[in-house]
Design a protein around this motif. Structure first.
Motif, PDB file in Angstrom:
ATOM      1  N   GLY A 190      -5.436 -23.643  45.889  1.00 59.34           N
ATOM      2  CA  GLY A 190      -5.564 -25.014  46.375  1.00 59.34           C
ATOM      3  C   GLY A 190      -6.962 -25.569  46.235  1.00 59.34           C
ATOM      4  N   ARG A 191      -7.724 -25.043  45.279  1.00 59.97           N
ATOM      5  CA  ARG A 191      -9.135 -25.442  45.114  1.00 59.97           C
ATOM      6  C   ARG A 191      -9.331 -26.031  43.728  1.00 59.97           C
ATOM      7  NH1 ARG A 191     -13.805 -22.013  43.463  1.00 59.97           N
ATOM      8  NH2 ARG A 191     -15.741 -23.006  44.169  1.00 59.97           N
ATOM      9  N   ALA A 192      -9.947 -27.177  43.651  1.00 62.37           N
ATOM     10  CA  ALA A 192     -10.313 -27.802  42.387  1.00 62.37           C
ATOM     11  C   ALA A 192     -11.818 -28.012  42.376  1.00 62.37           C
ATOM     12  CB  ALA A 192      -9.596 -29.135  42.209  1.00 62.37           C
ATOM     13  N   VAL A 193     -12.469 -27.639  41.277  1.00 64.92           N
ATOM     14  CA  VAL A 193     -13.921 -27.713  41.207  1.00 64.92           C
ATOM     15  C   VAL A 193     -14.350 -28.345  39.893  1.00 64.92           C
ATOM     16  CG1 VAL A 193     -14.319 -25.715  42.695  1.00 64.92           C
ATOM     17  CG2 VAL A 193     -14.113 -25.391  40.231  1.00 64.92           C
ATOM     18  N   GLY A 194     -15.500 -28.988  39.952  1.00 63.99           N
ATOM     19  CA  GLY A 194     -16.212 -29.401  38.754  1.00 63.99           C
ATOM     20  C   GLY A 194     -17.467 -28.569  38.664  1.00 63.99           C
ATOM     21  N   ILE A 195     -17.851 -28.169  37.476  1.00 68.88           N
ATOM     22  CA  ILE A 195     -19.007 -27.300  37.313  1.00 68.88           C
ATOM     23  C   ILE A 195     -20.019 -27.982  36.395  1.00 68.88           C
ATOM     24  CG2 ILE A 195     -17.797 -25.141  37.755  1.00 68.88           C
ATOM     25  CD1 ILE A 195     -17.606 -24.734  34.750  1.00 68.88           C
ATOM     26  N   ASP A 196     -21.266 -27.850  36.774  1.00 68.03           N
ATOM     27  CA  ASP A 196     -22.378 -28.383  35.989  1.00 68.03           C
ATOM     28  C   ASP A 196     -23.271 -27.213  35.611  1.00 68.03           C
ATOM     29  OD1 ASP A 196     -24.183 -30.618  35.014  1.00 68.03           O
ATOM     30  OD2 ASP A 196     -25.508 -29.626  36.457  1.00 68.03           O
ATOM     31  N   VAL A 197     -23.380 -26.923  34.318  1.00 70.90           N
ATOM     32  CA  VAL A 197     -24.220 -25.824  33.851  1.00 70.90           C
ATOM     33  C   VAL A 197     -25.652 -26.301  33.733  1.00 70.90           C
ATOM     34  CG1 VAL A 197     -22.345 -24.654  32.653  1.00 70.90           C
ATOM     35  CG2 VAL A 197     -23.672 -26.379  31.450  1.00 70.90           C
ATOM     36  N   GLY A 198     -26.569 -25.363  33.888  1.00 69.73           N
ATOM     37  CA  GLY A 198     -27.980 -25.723  33.833  1.00 69.73           C
ATOM     38  C   GLY A 198     -28.839 -24.522  33.503  1.00 69.73           C
ATOM     39  N   LEU A 199     -30.141 -24.702  33.560  1.00 69.49           N
ATOM     40  CA  LEU A 199     -31.087 -23.637  33.274  1.00 69.49           C
ATOM     41  C   LEU A 199     -31.682 -23.040  34.547  1.00 69.49           C
ATOM     42  CD1 LEU A 199     -32.996 -25.211  30.240  1.00 69.49           C
ATOM     43  CD2 LEU A 199     -31.113 -23.572  30.201  1.00 69.49           C
ATOM     44  N   ALA A 200     -31.949 -23.876  35.546  1.00 65.01           N
ATOM     45  CA  ALA A 200     -32.443 -23.348  36.816  1.00 65.01           C
ATOM     46  C   ALA A 200     -31.376 -22.480  37.475  1.00 65.01           C
ATOM     47  CB  ALA A 200     -32.850 -24.494  37.736  1.00 65.01           C
ATOM     48  N   LYS A 201     -30.149 -22.990  37.546  1.00 64.14           N
ATOM     49  CA  LYS A 201     -28.973 -22.249  37.986  1.00 64.14           C
ATOM     50  C   LYS A 201     -27.983 -22.205  36.827  1.00 64.14           C
ATOM     51  CE  LYS A 201     -30.300 -21.684  42.284  1.00 64.14           C
ATOM     52  NZ  LYS A 201     -30.579 -20.349  42.857  1.00 64.14           N
ATOM     53  N   PHE A 202     -27.305 -21.065  36.695  1.00 67.33           N
ATOM     54  CA  PHE A 202     -26.368 -20.947  35.570  1.00 67.33           C
ATOM     55  C   PHE A 202     -25.287 -22.014  35.665  1.00 67.33           C
ATOM     56  CE2 PHE A 202     -22.606 -19.047  33.512  1.00 67.33           C
ATOM     57  CZ  PHE A 202     -23.113 -18.971  32.227  1.00 67.33           C
ATOM     58  N   TYR A 203     -24.711 -22.181  36.856  1.00 69.52           N
ATOM     59  CA  TYR A 203     -23.821 -23.319  37.085  1.00 69.52           C
ATOM     60  C   TYR A 203     -23.795 -23.639  38.566  1.00 69.52           C
ATOM     61  CZ  TYR A 203     -19.865 -20.446  38.835  1.00 69.52           C
ATOM     62  OH  TYR A 203     -19.058 -19.603  39.566  1.00 69.52           O
ATOM     63  N   THR A 204     -23.470 -24.891  38.856  1.00 66.35           N
ATOM     64  CA  THR A 204     -23.322 -25.385  40.227  1.00 66.35           C
ATOM     65  C   THR A 204     -21.968 -26.040  40.336  1.00 66.35           C
ATOM     66  OG1 THR A 204     -25.710 -25.790  40.377  1.00 66.35           O
ATOM     67  CG2 THR A 204     -24.301 -26.871  42.013  1.00 66.35           C
ATOM     68  N   THR A 205     -21.223 -25.724  41.382  1.00 64.71           N
ATOM     69  CA  THR A 205     -19.893 -26.299  41.565  1.00 64.71           C
ATOM     70  C   THR A 205     -19.972 -27.538  42.441  1.00 64.71           C
ATOM     71  OG1 THR A 205     -19.414 -24.957  43.528  1.00 64.71           O
ATOM     72  CG2 THR A 205     -18.880 -24.004  41.384  1.00 64.71           C
ATOM     73  N   SER A 206     -18.885 -28.280  42.446  1.00 67.28           N
ATOM     74  CA  SER A 206     -18.819 -29.518  43.227  1.00 67.28           C
ATOM     75  C   SER A 206     -18.803 -29.259  44.726  1.00 67.28           C
ATOM     76  CB  SER A 206     -17.583 -30.323  42.831  1.00 67.28           C
ATOM     77  OG  SER A 206     -16.414 -29.533  42.935  1.00 67.28           O
ATOM     78  N   ASP A 207     -18.500 -28.030  45.152  1.00 66.82           N
ATOM     79  CA  ASP A 207     -18.539 -27.720  46.582  1.00 66.82           C
ATOM     80  C   ASP A 207     -19.824 -26.998  46.974  1.00 66.82           C
ATOM     81  OD1 ASP A 207     -17.994 -25.334  45.360  1.00 66.82           O
ATOM     82  OD2 ASP A 207     -15.942 -25.198  46.099  1.00 66.82           O
ATOM     83  N   GLY A 208     -20.838 -27.046  46.112  1.00 72.68           N
ATOM     84  CA  GLY A 208     -22.164 -26.563  46.484  1.00 72.68           C
ATOM     85  C   GLY A 208     -22.464 -25.124  46.147  1.00 72.68           C
ATOM     86  N   GLN A 209     -21.534 -24.401  45.576  1.00 70.08           N
ATOM     87  CA  GLN A 209     -21.787 -23.010  45.232  1.00 70.08           C
ATOM     88  C   GLN A 209     -22.594 -22.917  43.939  1.00 70.08           C
ATOM     89  OE1 GLN A 209     -18.187 -20.738  45.174  1.00 70.08           O
ATOM     90  NE2 GLN A 209     -17.507 -21.452  47.185  1.00 70.08           N
ATOM     91  N   THR A 210     -23.476 -21.936  43.865  1.00 72.52           N
ATOM     92  CA  THR A 210     -24.325 -21.767  42.686  1.00 72.52           C
ATOM     93  C   THR A 210     -24.298 -20.309  42.236  1.00 72.52           C
ATOM     94  OG1 THR A 210     -26.305 -21.356  44.030  1.00 72.52           O
ATOM     95  CG2 THR A 210     -25.859 -23.641  43.370  1.00 72.52           C
TER      96      THR A 210
END
Length: 391
Positions: free
Chosen positions: A162-182
């Motif tokens: 029941g979880r939907a996420v968007g992920i943003d990849v980056g260099l400081a963090k490998f990825y960050t999710t829409s619910d704040g997880q890194t």
């Protein structure tokens, strides 16, 4: 075997270049003509199915070139090139034979390479011989590997989260999710860079520089140094692949819907200051594994365009221009203060849901409390996520 496989592939490509308007079926027939050409008697030692696989590789490069040209991709559209250092030979259902205990493989073509012991944890006794469609022998820095392509159905069922996420990849963090997880960026190449430089200096010191117009045979110490350097790079490559695959798998197992931004990494690496870090992050490999596990687990995975995902405010939509050094999104209109990557991940999620045709309702406050799917601040209107995705 490997060099002959490369020769047949390059000959098929040359046949297409000379004609340029020939059909792909004619390119496939060229591999047979090369094998029976008296000018290249050693090419006839290659098994016919391996020659067909070589022509298929050439046709794959040609087909990709036509598709890119039809799509009018800007810049380099991938004109096929000749291979100079091919590392594998591929057989179909012929050209190889397994021992009764499936612990040894014999190459049955006219090269007479012999019988090789298979060392590994996979047990081929679980599969029927007819299920093995292709066998590929790959040369790497630490030895030769045998890959089996087996036609089997993998049915994996996991409980919906029941979880939907968007992920943003980056260099400081490998990825960050829409619910704040890194997830931290491991930086495998940066970690091993000191050891790689030492191995590269050793290769340079053993290299015999030829004079103009003469050929110099390199020493065995130079070859050993090259092999040592190749093993160092292979270790980095394997660590990166292992991290990316496990991270993608964990993400798919914990989410029912994933949206990510489709980055043009080919253009991003043109930045000379960030090219090494971007290549080390392996964003393309990560998204490829996400799509692969998405098909395996039957979970929807959506790629969205990356334009303005970091600039737009996910609360009110105001476009706030910022440089890469600015890591916090501060909206002058709604006074929202949020991490830059989390803001981008929320925008990616909204774009992905809209692209998938799902209705989303975002509240105008309380973004700090978005920790998981199903809370009041982020939910689907009047319907359950799993019902919508499976229906």
């Amino acid at each position: 075997m490997i060099r002959t496989f490369q020769f047949v592939r390059n000959k098929c490509l040359r046949f297409w270049m000379d004609g340029f308007q020939v059909k792909l079926s004619e390119v496939n027939a060229e591999a047979t003509r090369v094998r029976h050409n008296s000018e290249f008697p050693w090419a006839g030692k290659l098994e016919s199915s391996a020659a067909q696989a070589a022509s298929e590789r050439a046709m794959s490069a040609i087909r990709r070139f036509y598709e890119n040209r039809k799509a009018k991709i800007p810049g380099n559209i991938g004109f096929p090139k000749f291979q100079k250092n091919n590392r594998s030979v591929e057989y179909k259902v012929a050209g190889w034979k397994l021992s009764p205990d499936r612990k040894r493989i014999t190459c049955t073509d006219k090269f007479k390479a012999g019988t090789f012991k298979l060392v590994g944890t996979y047990d081929l006794n679980f599969y029927h011989l007819k299920a093995i469609k292709r066998v590929r022998i790959v040369r790497r820095s630490d030895g030769y590997y045998c890959q089996f392509c087996i036609a089997v159905e993998r049915n994996i069922s996991i409980e919906p989260t029941g979880r939907a996420v968007g992920i943003d990849v980056g260099l400081a963090k490998f990825y960050t999710t829409s619910d704040g997880q890194t997830v931290d960026n491991p930086r495998h190449l940066r970690t091993a860079e000191r050891s790689l430089k030492r191995a590269q200096r050793r290769v340079s010191s053993k290299f015999r520089r030829p004079n103009k117009g003469e050929k110099v045979k390199q020493s065995n110490n130079y070859k050993k140094a090259c092999k040592w350097l190749g093993k160092k790079h292979l270790t980095v490559q394997r660590r990166r692949k292992d991290f990316v695959a496990k991270t993608a798998k964990a993400l798919l197992e914990s989410s029912d819907f994933i949206a990510y931004e489709k980055l043009n990494v080919k253009n991003l690496v043109k930045n000379r200051k960030l090219s090494k870090s971007i290549s080390d992050a392996a964003w393309t490999q990560f998204t490829d594994w996400i799509e692969r596990y998405g098909m395996l687990y039957k979970r929807p995975v959506v790629a969205v365009p990356p334009q303005y995902t970091s600039q737009d405010c996910n609360e009110c939509g105001t476009r706030v221009k910022k440089t890469l050094s600015v890591r916090t999104h501060i909206c002058p209109k709604c006074n929202l203060v949020i991490d830059r990557d989390e803001n981008a991940a929320l925008n990616i999620l909204v774009k992905g849901l809209n692209q998938a045709g799902l209705a989303l309702n975002l509240s105008t406050s309380g973004h700090e409390g978005i920790n998981a799917w199903g809370q009041n601040s982020l939910y689907f209107v009047g319907e359950n996520l799993q019902d919508k995705l499976t229906g």
